[in-house]
Design an enzyme around this catalytic site. Structure first.
Site, mmCIF file in Angstrom:
data_model
loop_
_atom_site.group_PDB
_atom_site.id
_atom_site.type_symbol
_atom_site.label_atom_id
_atom_site.label_comp_id
_atom_site.label_asym_id
_atom_site.label_seq_id
_atom_site.Cartn_x
_atom_site.Cartn_y
_atom_site.Cartn_z
ATOM 1 N N ILE A 39 9.187 -0.450 9.447
ATOM 2 C CA ILE A 39 10.102 0.279 8.567
ATOM 3 C C ILE A 39 9.390 1.394 7.804
ATOM 4 C CG2 ILE A 39 11.686 -1.647 8.283
ATOM 5 C CD1 ILE A 39 10.350 -2.340 5.679
ATOM 6 N N GLY A 40 8.075 1.521 7.984
ATOM 7 C CA GLY A 40 7.322 2.582 7.318
ATOM 8 C C GLY A 40 5.861 2.499 7.692
ATOM 9 N N ASP A 41 5.144 3.587 7.498
ATOM 10 C CA ASP A 41 3.719 3.592 7.786
ATOM 11 C C ASP A 41 3.044 4.622 6.901
ATOM 12 O OD1 ASP A 41 4.654 5.879 8.914
ATOM 13 O OD2 ASP A 41 3.895 5.511 10.925
ATOM 14 N N GLY A 42 1.717 4.494 6.812
ATOM 15 C CA GLY A 42 0.908 5.407 6.021
ATOM 16 C C GLY A 42 -0.400 5.676 6.732
ATOM 17 N N ASN A 43 -1.409 6.099 5.962
ATOM 18 C CA ASN A 43 -2.695 6.437 6.557
ATOM 19 C C ASN A 43 -3.418 5.212 7.084
ATOM 20 O OD1 ASN A 43 -2.507 9.152 6.240
ATOM 21 N ND2 ASN A 43 -3.544 9.206 4.269
ATOM 22 N N LYS A 59 3.426 -5.396 4.143
ATOM 23 C CA LYS A 59 2.532 -4.245 4.226
ATOM 24 C C LYS A 59 1.221 -4.703 4.842
ATOM 25 C CE LYS A 59 0.765 -0.417 1.425
ATOM 26 N NZ LYS A 59 0.724 0.182 0.074
ATOM 27 N N ASP A 62 2.400 9.165 -9.427
ATOM 28 C CA ASP A 62 2.984 9.655 -8.170
ATOM 29 C C ASP A 62 4.476 9.352 -8.138
ATOM 30 O OD1 ASP A 62 2.887 10.995 -5.788
ATOM 31 O OD2 ASP A 62 2.303 9.256 -4.597
#
Length: 790
Positions: free
Chosen positions: A520-524, A543, A635
């Site tokens: 459902i999502g990703d990052g670095n 996560k 942020d």
């Protein structure tokens, strides 16, 4: 009477024909020029002209690509009258060239290979933009390519410089180029070169190499890489290399000194240890001083008396005769003189065998293998490479966090702004985690600069001692211990002292409790997947953090876990559990199914005032809870606000992603965030605190009411955008703001206040008339809609 000889005028000198491009001019009879050999033999006789770089080694191992000279080509040492071309045709600027550019600043380093033509490149700015795009840094990003350097550290300032400076370049942003950066770039370009592996650990040259270098260079009066007034002398004493062999032209006094040392060595070899004359002569070469070695012995107050010291002396001389890579910098040469003389004096002292083994540098290596096989690198030379490479990786991290003069640096961290490390401030949604990953170094530094730990009570000390006992690390804590541990972890002074996460849990144990679904999502360095507990069937967001990509950034995850565990609020995403294996870290978090506010803005463009008031109310409630604990998010943006859609068709915002969150105990000077939402005090680098979150809330409120941000750059120039933000220049454009109430505009003005002291706090926002009037009205309407259904 014989006739007088007729005097004929001498023939006019033949005008030399212009040199043909394809064939050399015939040699003049009786004159031996440089071109009277065949072209096949000529290639083996040519000595290449290369200016010595600041540290670039010239080892025996061949590089994967030739490191060319200062003009991008190999130039033979021919006289100007020679008809041979000195530049190869394949390096002509008119012919397309394949160049490799390395961008430093992240791990792994970014490298791009481009095919460029001189005719297609119009301006140097266009060249920088094309290279930046090829490396994955568009021109509107803060860490785009701003400067180009050669492998020798020379800055490329024009297109002509670029097309004559070689085939490999180093791209940099705003940060300065350092010797460490050049070394990392060389290791990336030529990973298999043995000379590069040995160069960082062999910075002190051998005495034999020092004797070959000019005396002026040894005195430190000139730099190795500069072409100064002594260029003629350097050409007469130039060191030319061919097929790994070194031929040297020495000064007369240096040649006589070397011959005397060789004769002394030959006389001493049959009898065993070298003669005192040879030893003193070698000491003169090693130290680079004018006085004799006998004077060194007198001044040191120590005389060689025992056989053991003679053997050590012989060992030292054998080590000094070993060749060293020719890329040693002149600064290291100057520092090496004093250190080498100290080593010689220390070697003469009568030591025990255990002390003799503890010498540093080259004295710690065994000399028998060096003397037995001087041409083949022994195992003792190769063995330190792997260890030293590991030390180098750790050393680079320690250099980032603990530079020279550590006490002074720590004081600067507390009292003044540190050196800002430019990290990417990205406004694209798919790169939302880039800023967090790039700022691991300053996060570690700031956490190390936290104040000392607050005194604990006796009960807390007993609890800590009990948990430190062996056998308690692998066991599951009771809920009471978990709550006590979380209370301890709330302290900002102990970000790295958090109790360890459960050990010994492998991936199968995690899958034993949870069914893992799709992404459902990703990052670095993390991927977020939907999961469901096998027993309760409750949905969570898992996560998954890859620890292999997290090396050097562990403190970011630890800080994020610590802060989320200390927060408990309905408008903040909750952390349920934490698992850790050898390969990954699993964060089991609350799952919000409505997406994020960014998607909602894209779908709706703008929102009515009542809905916008409810969203800002949810955000400010979360910020009140955080700011009461002196935690700044840093942020706040629509991508980090998750939308929970309730059964009564209302929505609730939940604040997420605490990767940049931090406890505020003193003004912060780190530049981070997202350009559209960054506060002016962050850009001014004068120190900031909790107020930066309220500036971001004002930007979000502006977007919710009209559909576009208050601060914009027409050319998408980031520098221009930052200047506009620092001035605080915005307006309520017509017709987008014509139907917006004055109360809403007043709240926006008070949130987008440049002076942090005059800016509204989260509590003041909740008490604003627009929030109390419009927000409560919208809440009452939703309750009325809910009552008939019930």
């Amino acid at each position: 009477m014989p006739a007088a000889p007729v005097l004929r005028p001498p023939p006019p000198p033949a005008t030399p024909a212009p040199p043909a491009p394809s064939r050399p001019a015939p040699p003049i009879p009786g004159h031996r020029g440089p071109c009277d050999h065949s072209l096949k033999c000529l290639s083996s006789k040519i000595s290449e002209r290369k200016l010595p770089g600041p540290w670039l080694p010239a080892g025996r191992g061949p590089l994967e690509k030739p490191v060319l000279g200062p003009r991008g080509a190999v130039m033979p040492l021919f006289s100007p009258q020679s008809s041979l071309h000195s530049v190869r045709a394949e390096h002509s600027p008119l012919k397309p060239r394949v160049v490799t550019v390395v961008k430093l600043g992240g791990q792994p380093l970014r490298k791009a290979t481009l095919l460029l033509n001189r005719r297609s490149v119009q301006t140097f700015e266009q060249l920088l933009s094309d290279i930046s795009e090829a490396l994955g840094f568009p021109r509107w990003k803060n860490d785009r390519v701003r400067k180009l350097f050669t492998l020798k550290g020379r800055e490329v300032k024009s297109v002509s410089d670029f097309f004559r400076e070689g085939d490999a370049f180093i791209a940099m942003g705003k940060e300065p180029l350092t010797l460490k950066s050049i070394q990392l770039a060389m290791e990336e370009l030529y990973p298999k070169n043995r000379a590069l592996a040995l160069a960082p650990h062999s910075r002190v040259p051998s005495p034999r190499l020092r004797s070959r270098l000019p005396s002026k260079l040894l005195k430190g009066s000139h730099r190795c890489g500069e072409a100064g007034s002594y260029s003629a002398e350097m050409e007469s004493k130039a060191v030319s290399r061919h097929q790994g062999k070194t031929s040297t032209v020495l000064a007369p006094e240096d040649k006589a000194r070397a011959q005397k040392w060789v004769r002394g060595k030959q006389e001493s070899e049959p009898g065993g240890p070298p003669s005192p004359g040879a030893a003193t002569q070698e000491e003169t070469h090693a130290s680079g001083e004018k006085h004799l070695g006998v004077e060194i012995e007198k001044t040191s107050g120590e005389i060689v008396r025992c056989e053991k010291c003679k053997r050590e002396r012989e060992l030292q001389l054998g080590l000094q005769r070993e060749p060293c890579p020719l890329g040693t910098s002149e600064l290291d040469l100057g520092r090496a003189q004093k250190r080498d003389s100290e080593k010689l004096v220390r070697t003469k002292s009568c030591r025990r065998p255990s002390e003799a083994k503890s010498t540093d540098g080259e004295e710690g290596w065994k000399g028998d293998s060096h003397r037995g096989s001087p041409r083949d690198p022994p195992q003792e030379l190769r063995r330190p490479n792997s260890n030293s490479d590991k030390k180098e990786i750790r050393g680079s991290e320690s250099q980032d966090s603990h530079p020279q003069g550590a006490p002074k640096a720590q004081k600067d961290l507390v009292e003044g702004p540190p050196a800002v490390e430019e990290g990417p401030i990205d406004m694209r949604r798919e790169d939302r985690h880039t800023c967090r990953s790039k700022h691991a170094a300053w996060l570690r530094r700031e956490q190390q600069a936290e104040p000392p730990q607050l005194p604990r009570t006796r009960g807390e000390e007993k609890q800590a001692e009990h948990e430190k006992k062996p056998g308690g690390l692998g066991e599951r804590r009771a809920p009471e211990k978990e709550s006590k541990r979380k209370l301890e972890e709330k302290r900002p002074e102990r970000p790295s002292g958090r109790k360890p996460r459960p050990k010994g849990i492998i991936s199968a144990d995690v899958e034993k409790h949870y069914d893992i679904g799709g992404v459902i999502g990703d990052g670095n360095f993390a991927t977020v997947k939907e999961c469901r507990h096998r027993e309760t069937k409750q949905a969570y967001a898992m996560k998954m953090i890859d620890k292999s990509q997290l090396k050097g950034k562990e403190d970011i995850v630890d800080s994020e876990i610590l802060i989320i565990q200390s927060l408990s609020h309905p408008n903040i995403v909750k952390l349920h559990e934490v698992y850790e294996t050898e390969a990954e870290i699993y964060l089991i978090m609350e799952y919000v199914q409505g997406g994020d506010l960014f998607d909602a803005i894209v779908e709706n463009v703008k929102f009515p005032e009542p809905e916008a008031a409810v969203m800002i109310t949810d955000l400010c409630k979360a910020l009140v809870h955080m700011h009461d604990k002196n935690i700044v998010h840093r942020d706040v943006k629509p991508e980090n606000l998750l939308v929970q859609r309730n059964e009564d068709k209302s929505i609730t915002l939940k604040l997420a992603d605490f990767g940049l969150a931090k406890y505020v105990v003193r003004p912060i000077f780190t530049v981070c965030g997202t350009p559209t939402y960054v506060a002016p005090e962050i850009l001014s680098e004068k120190g900031y605190g909790l107020e930066v979150d309220m500036w971001a809330a004002g930007v979000i409120l502006y977007i919710l009411l009209c559909g576009f941000p208050p601060f914009r750059s027409p050319e998408r120039d980031q520098d221009e955008l930052f200047n506009i933000i620092q001035v605080g220049q915005f307006e309520f454009l017509s017709p987008y703001w014509d139907n917006i109430s004055d109360a809403a505009k007043d709240l926006v003005r008070n949130l987008l206040e440049v002076d942090p002291k005059k800016r509204y706090t989260a509590e003041q926002v909740l008490q604003h008339p627009w929030i109390e009037m419009v927000g409560h009205t919208n809440t009452g309407n939703s309750q009325k809609e809910e009552s008939p259904n019930s």
